[in-house]
Design a protein around this motif. Structure first.
Motif, PDB file in Angstrom:
ATOM      1  N   THR A  64     -37.559  -3.278 -17.276  1.00  0.00           N
ATOM      2  CA  THR A  64     -37.893  -4.616 -17.763  1.00  0.00           C
ATOM      3  C   THR A  64     -36.805  -5.589 -17.345  1.00  0.00           C
ATOM      4  OG1 THR A  64     -39.008  -3.693 -19.693  1.00  0.00           O
ATOM      5  CG2 THR A  64     -38.432  -6.015 -19.796  1.00  0.00           C
ATOM      6  N   VAL A  65     -37.244  -6.760 -16.866  1.00  0.00           N
ATOM      7  CA  VAL A  65     -36.329  -7.866 -16.573  1.00  0.00           C
ATOM      8  C   VAL A  65     -36.875  -9.106 -17.270  1.00  0.00           C
ATOM      9  CG1 VAL A  65     -35.614  -6.941 -14.348  1.00  0.00           C
ATOM     10  CG2 VAL A  65     -37.515  -8.537 -14.448  1.00  0.00           C
ATOM     11  N   ALA A  66     -36.053 -10.129 -17.429  1.00  0.00           N
ATOM     12  CA  ALA A  66     -36.515 -11.334 -18.109  1.00  0.00           C
ATOM     13  C   ALA A  66     -37.538 -12.100 -17.276  1.00  0.00           C
ATOM     14  CB  ALA A  66     -35.333 -12.230 -18.439  1.00  0.00           C
ATOM     15  N   LEU A  67     -37.291 -12.282 -15.979  1.00  0.00           N
ATOM     16  CA  LEU A  67     -38.154 -13.173 -15.223  1.00  0.00           C
ATOM     17  C   LEU A  67     -39.050 -12.483 -14.200  1.00  0.00           C
ATOM     18  CD1 LEU A  67     -36.009 -16.381 -14.746  1.00  0.00           C
ATOM     19  CD2 LEU A  67     -37.962 -16.012 -16.231  1.00  0.00           C
ATOM     20  N   ASP A  68     -38.562 -12.102 -13.040  1.00  0.00           N
ATOM     21  CA  ASP A  68     -39.429 -11.674 -11.943  1.00  0.00           C
ATOM     22  C   ASP A  68     -39.120 -10.258 -11.465  1.00  0.00           C
ATOM     23  OD1 ASP A  68     -40.531 -14.277 -11.910  1.00  0.00           O
ATOM     24  OD2 ASP A  68     -38.901 -14.976 -10.634  1.00  0.00           O
TER      25      ASP A  68
ATOM     26  N   GLY B  85     -40.365  -6.810 -12.559  1.00  0.00           N
ATOM     27  CA  GLY B  85     -39.967  -5.826 -13.565  1.00  0.00           C
ATOM     28  C   GLY B  85     -39.588  -4.473 -12.981  1.00  0.00           C
TER      29      GLY B  85
ATOM     30  N   ALA C  60     -42.086  -7.934 -16.837  1.00  0.00           N
ATOM     31  CA  ALA C  60     -41.364  -9.175 -16.563  1.00  0.00           C
ATOM     32  C   ALA C  60     -41.944 -10.228 -17.504  1.00  0.00           C
ATOM     33  CB  ALA C  60     -41.525  -9.581 -15.105  1.00  0.00           C
ATOM     34  N   PRO C  61     -41.604 -10.143 -18.785  1.00  0.00           N
ATOM     35  CA  PRO C  61     -42.263 -10.991 -19.784  1.00  0.00           C
ATOM     36  C   PRO C  61     -41.849 -12.456 -19.764  1.00  0.00           C
ATOM     37  CG  PRO C  61     -40.562  -9.683 -20.803  1.00  0.00           C
ATOM     38  CD  PRO C  61     -40.661  -9.214 -19.377  1.00  0.00           C
ATOM     39  N   GLY C  62     -40.703 -12.769 -19.168  1.00  0.00           N
ATOM     40  CA  GLY C  62     -40.200 -14.131 -19.217  1.00  0.00           C
ATOM     41  C   GLY C  62     -39.475 -14.380 -20.526  1.00  0.00           C
ATOM     42  N   TYR C  63     -39.068 -15.633 -20.732  1.00  0.00           N
ATOM     43  CA  TYR C  63     -38.434 -15.998 -21.994  1.00  0.00           C
ATOM     44  C   TYR C  63     -38.624 -17.491 -22.219  1.00  0.00           C
ATOM     45  CZ  TYR C  63     -34.569 -17.616 -19.065  1.00  0.00           C
ATOM     46  OH  TYR C  63     -33.821 -18.263 -18.126  1.00  0.00           O
TER      47      TYR C  63
ATOM     48  N   TYR D 173     -40.564 -20.021 -19.890  1.00  0.00           N
ATOM     49  CA  TYR D 173     -40.665 -19.463 -18.551  1.00  0.00           C
ATOM     50  C   TYR D 173     -41.419 -18.137 -18.558  1.00  0.00           C
ATOM     51  CZ  TYR D 173     -37.042 -22.908 -17.763  1.00  0.00           C
ATOM     52  OH  TYR D 173     -36.341 -24.074 -17.703  1.00  0.00           O
TER      53      TYR D 173
ATOM     54  N   GLY E 276     -42.503 -14.742 -16.854  1.00  0.00           N
ATOM     55  CA  GLY E 276     -42.076 -13.826 -15.811  1.00  0.00           C
ATOM     56  C   GLY E 276     -43.240 -13.522 -14.872  1.00  0.00           C
TER      57      GLY E 276
END
Length: 173
Positions: free
Chosen positions: A12-16, A18, A39-42, A45, A47
């Motif tokens: 898992t990553v915050a933006l782009d 995953g 990549a769920p975003g935050y 923003y 992901g």
């Protein structure tokens, strides 16, 4: 880059990107399993590319399974300014909070041959495939049983978007 026979799982990553994020250059992905990534975003923003994000890349993907990934857009994978050839890939069980349950395209050109896009979900548009300012060519591709949002298996937006389907199946959306 060349990735062959790998399992990319539960990242898992915050933006782009995953599972994998590939930017610039050439890439070949053969016989990989890309599953359970996010990549769920935050905040505001979203992901993109839960399983795979390709940006400014020329790539070939052969016989990969992109399964059960999640992102704001492009639950399974997302292409931005890329040229990609897909052969014998399966995209299934991916989820997008907004658009492109399996697959999101932005300013990209792609050829999908013998590809299956099935049982994906998008909350807003393009439950299977979301096409924005892009030119995909689908040959012997099956898009089936994708659900959610506006109910579209393929969603095309932008006057400079064109999509070509040859001997392809779109069913049960």
């Amino acid at each position: 880059a060349r990735l062959s026979g790998n399992i990319v799982n539960s990242n898992t990553v915050a933006l782009d990107g995953g599972g994998l994020y590939i930017r610039y250059g050439d890439a070949t992905l053969d016989d990989n399993l890309i599953s359970g990534n996010g990549a769920p975003g935050y905040g505001y923003y979203a992901g993109t590319g839960g399983g795979l994000y390709l940006s400014s890349v020329s790539a070939t993907l052969n016989s990969n399974t992109i399964l059960s990934n999640t992102a704001g857009s492009g639950g399974g994978l997302y292409l931005s300014s890329s040229t990609v050839m897909f052969n014998d890939n399966i995209l299934t069980g991916n989820i997008a909070v907004f658009s492109g349950g399996a697959f999101g395209l932005n300013r990209s050109t792609t050829m999908l041959t013998n590809t299956v896009i099935a049982d994906n979900y998008a909350n807003v548009a393009g439950t299977g495939l979301y096409v924005r300012a892009s030119s995909p060519n689908l040959l012997y591709t099956t898009i089936t049983r994708n659900s959610g949002g506006d109910g579209s298996g393929v969603y095309v937006i932008g006057s400079n978007s064109t999509i070509t389907l040859t001997n392809s199946i779109l069913v049960s959306h």
